[in-house]
Design a protein around this motif. Structure first.
Motif, PDB file in Angstrom:
ATOM      1  N   GLY A   1       0.859  -1.347  -0.073  1.00 40.32           N
ATOM      2  CA  GLY A   1      -0.087  -0.047   0.177  1.00 40.32           C
ATOM      3  C   GLY A   1       0.807   1.172  -0.077  1.00 40.32           C
ATOM      4  N   TRP A   2       0.098   2.315   0.123  1.00 40.20           N
ATOM      5  CA  TRP A   2       0.700   3.645   0.250  1.00 40.20           C
ATOM      6  C   TRP A   2       0.181   4.612   1.377  1.00 40.20           C
ATOM      7  N   PHE A   3       1.227   5.203   2.060  1.00 37.37           N
ATOM      8  CA  PHE A   3       0.997   6.122   3.098  1.00 37.37           C
ATOM      9  C   PHE A   3       1.383   7.575   2.512  1.00 37.37           C
ATOM     10  N   ARG A   4       1.037   8.880   3.091  1.00 36.17           N
ATOM     11  CA  ARG A   4       1.828  10.078   2.577  1.00 36.17           C
ATOM     12  C   ARG A   4       1.932  10.819   3.886  1.00 36.17           C
ATOM     13  N   GLN A   5       2.579  11.770   3.850  1.00 34.67           N
ATOM     14  CA  GLN A   5       2.942  12.884   5.012  1.00 34.67           C
ATOM     15  C   GLN A   5       3.191  14.057   4.233  1.00 34.67           C
ATOM     16  N   ALA A   6       2.159  14.973   4.574  1.00 30.69           N
ATOM     17  CA  ALA A   6       2.185  16.521   3.825  1.00 30.69           C
ATOM     18  C   ALA A   6       3.010  17.205   5.013  1.00 30.69           C
ATOM     19  N   PRO A   7       3.525  18.455   4.500  1.00 31.22           N
ATOM     20  CA  PRO A   7       4.464  19.329   5.463  1.00 31.22           C
ATOM     21  C   PRO A   7       3.607  19.807   6.820  1.00 31.22           C
ATOM     22  N   GLY A   8       4.167  19.366   7.940  1.00 30.06           N
ATOM     23  CA  GLY A   8       3.590  19.704   9.356  1.00 30.06           C
ATOM     24  C   GLY A   8       2.645  18.873   9.653  1.00 30.06           C
ATOM     25  N   LYS A   9       2.272  17.583   8.977  1.00 30.21           N
ATOM     26  CA  LYS A   9       1.089  16.853   9.300  1.00 30.21           C
ATOM     27  C   LYS A   9       1.820  15.431   9.530  1.00 30.21           C
ATOM     28  N   GLU A  10       0.967  14.460  10.246  1.00 25.36           N
ATOM     29  CA  GLU A  10       1.368  13.162  10.541  1.00 25.36           C
ATOM     30  C   GLU A  10       1.232  12.343   9.307  1.00 25.36           C
ATOM     31  N   ARG A  11       1.795  11.247   9.238  1.00 26.93           N
ATOM     32  CA  ARG A  11       1.554  10.247   8.219  1.00 26.93           C
ATOM     33  C   ARG A  11       0.319   9.747   7.971  1.00 26.93           C
ATOM     34  N   GLU A  12      -0.459   9.650   6.889  1.00 26.69           N
ATOM     35  CA  GLU A  12      -1.684   9.194   6.769  1.00 26.69           C
ATOM     36  C   GLU A  12      -2.064   8.050   5.689  1.00 26.69           C
ATOM     37  N   PHE A  13      -2.793   6.998   5.904  1.00 28.88           N
ATOM     38  CA  PHE A  13      -3.068   6.034   5.212  1.00 28.88           C
ATOM     39  C   PHE A  13      -3.732   6.589   3.686  1.00 28.88           C
ATOM     40  N   VAL A  14      -3.086   6.019   2.534  1.00 23.41           N
ATOM     41  CA  VAL A  14      -3.757   6.504   1.326  1.00 23.41           C
ATOM     42  C   VAL A  14      -4.183   5.348   0.557  1.00 23.41           C
ATOM     43  N   ALA A  15      -3.860   4.194   0.407  1.00 29.43           N
ATOM     44  CA  ALA A  15      -4.317   3.084  -0.411  1.00 29.43           C
ATOM     45  C   ALA A  15      -3.740   1.931   0.269  1.00 29.43           C
ATOM     46  N   LEU A  16      -4.386   0.493  -0.136  1.00 25.65           N
ATOM     47  CA  LEU A  16      -3.902  -0.763  -0.070  1.00 25.65           C
ATOM     48  C   LEU A  16      -4.613  -1.751  -0.814  1.00 25.65           C
ATOM     49  N   THR A  17      -3.868  -2.754  -1.121  1.00 28.92           N
ATOM     50  CA  THR A  17      -4.257  -3.747  -2.022  1.00 28.92           C
ATOM     51  C   THR A  17      -3.758  -5.281  -1.627  1.00 28.92           C
ATOM     52  N   SER A  18      -4.382  -6.413  -1.428  1.00 26.57           N
ATOM     53  CA  SER A  18      -3.982  -7.604  -1.225  1.00 26.57           C
ATOM     54  C   SER A  18      -3.302  -8.104  -2.132  1.00 26.57           C
ATOM     55  N   ARG A  19      -2.742  -9.112  -2.254  1.00 28.94           N
ATOM     56  CA  ARG A  19      -1.940  -9.940  -3.007  1.00 28.94           C
ATOM     57  C   ARG A  19      -2.643  -9.998  -4.590  1.00 28.94           C
ATOM     58  N   ASN A  20      -4.039 -10.368  -4.814  1.00 22.84           N
ATOM     59  CA  ASN A  20      -4.462 -10.592  -6.045  1.00 22.84           C
ATOM     60  C   ASN A  20      -5.583  -9.378  -6.247  1.00 22.84           C
ATOM     61  N   GLY A  21      -5.511  -8.315  -5.549  1.00 22.53           N
ATOM     62  CA  GLY A  21      -6.516  -7.421  -5.788  1.00 22.53           C
ATOM     63  C   GLY A  21      -7.869  -7.551  -4.965  1.00 22.53           C
ATOM     64  N   GLY A  22      -8.049  -8.676  -4.642  1.00 25.18           N
ATOM     65  CA  GLY A  22      -9.430  -8.966  -4.060  1.00 25.18           C
ATOM     66  C   GLY A  22      -9.968  -8.157  -3.032  1.00 25.18           C
ATOM     67  N   THR A  23      -8.963  -7.434  -2.031  1.00 26.33           N
ATOM     68  CA  THR A  23      -9.290  -6.482  -1.356  1.00 26.33           C
ATOM     69  C   THR A  23      -8.601  -5.296  -1.421  1.00 26.33           C
ATOM     70  N   ILE A  24      -9.222  -4.069  -1.819  1.00 24.99           N
ATOM     71  CA  ILE A  24      -8.701  -2.879  -1.953  1.00 24.99           C
ATOM     72  C   ILE A  24      -9.298  -1.685  -1.154  1.00 24.99           C
ATOM     73  N   ASP A  25      -8.710  -0.737  -0.511  1.00 23.17           N
ATOM     74  CA  ASP A  25      -9.080   0.146   0.110  1.00 23.17           C
ATOM     75  C   ASP A  25      -8.452   1.704   0.034  1.00 23.17           C
ATOM     76  N   TYR A  26      -9.321   2.432  -0.024  1.00 24.03           N
ATOM     77  CA  TYR A  26      -8.768   3.824  -0.148  1.00 24.03           C
ATOM     78  C   TYR A  26      -9.189   4.878   1.058  1.00 24.03           C
ATOM     79  N   ALA A  27      -8.379   5.739   1.195  1.00 24.17           N
ATOM     80  CA  ALA A  27      -8.905   6.933   2.085  1.00 24.17           C
ATOM     81  C   ALA A  27      -9.733   7.802   1.309  1.00 24.17           C
ATOM     82  N   ASP A  28     -10.772   8.261   2.089  1.00 23.66           N
ATOM     83  CA  ASP A  28     -12.074   8.891   1.540  1.00 23.66           C
ATOM     84  C   ASP A  28     -11.441  10.124   0.614  1.00 23.66           C
ATOM     85  N   SER A  29     -10.475  10.583   1.003  1.00 21.89           N
ATOM     86  CA  SER A  29      -9.842  12.014   0.153  1.00 21.89           C
ATOM     87  C   SER A  29      -9.191  11.777  -1.124  1.00 21.89           C
TER      88      SER A  29
END
Length: 120
Positions: free
Chosen positions: A34-62
């Motif tokens: 998956g992916w996280f991101r960190q903007a200036p002055g902010k804490e790291r936040e979740f962005v997206a994830l995927t399981s091995r075969n793409g059966g489970t995918i999740d995204y941040a609402d933003s």
């Protein structure tokens, strides 16, 4: 151990697109990436994830509807296609990997990060 190396970051105007890549060293047994991101002055936040075969995918609402995560297991590589970019997407983006769904909150493995800057 697992090593993750991101690439593809850069400077783009609002409304534009970028594709990030993350290469894992050797063969991995991580069920999730998956992916996280960190903007200036902010804490790291979740962005997206995927399981091995793409059966489970999740995204941040933003980023729902704008970002797409995908994975090529033969290349041990995960991608993040980012469309309709906004200035608030500006951040250092980190690739992550884990064997369990804890990747959603506290991933075990992290890359070094790649800078994404979106200008208005």
């Amino acid at each position: 151990q697992v090593q993750l190396v991101e690439s593809g970051g850069g400077l783009v105007q609002a409304g534009g697109s970028l594709r990030l890549s993350c290469a894992a060293s050797g063969r991995t047994f991580s069920s999730y990436m998956g992916w996280f991101r960190q903007a200036p002055g902010k804490e790291r936040e979740f962005v997206a994830l995927t399981s091995r075969n793409g059966g489970t995918i999740d995204y941040a609402d933003s980023v729902k509807g704008r970002f797409t995560i995908s994975r090529d297991n033969s290349k041990n590589t995960v991608y993040l296609q980012m469309n309709s970019l906004k200035p608030e997407d500006t951040a250092v983006y980190y690739c992550t990997a884990d064997a369990t769904f804890r990747i959603r909150t506290t991933p075990l493995y992290w890359g070094q990060g790649t800078q994404v800057t979106v200008s208005s």
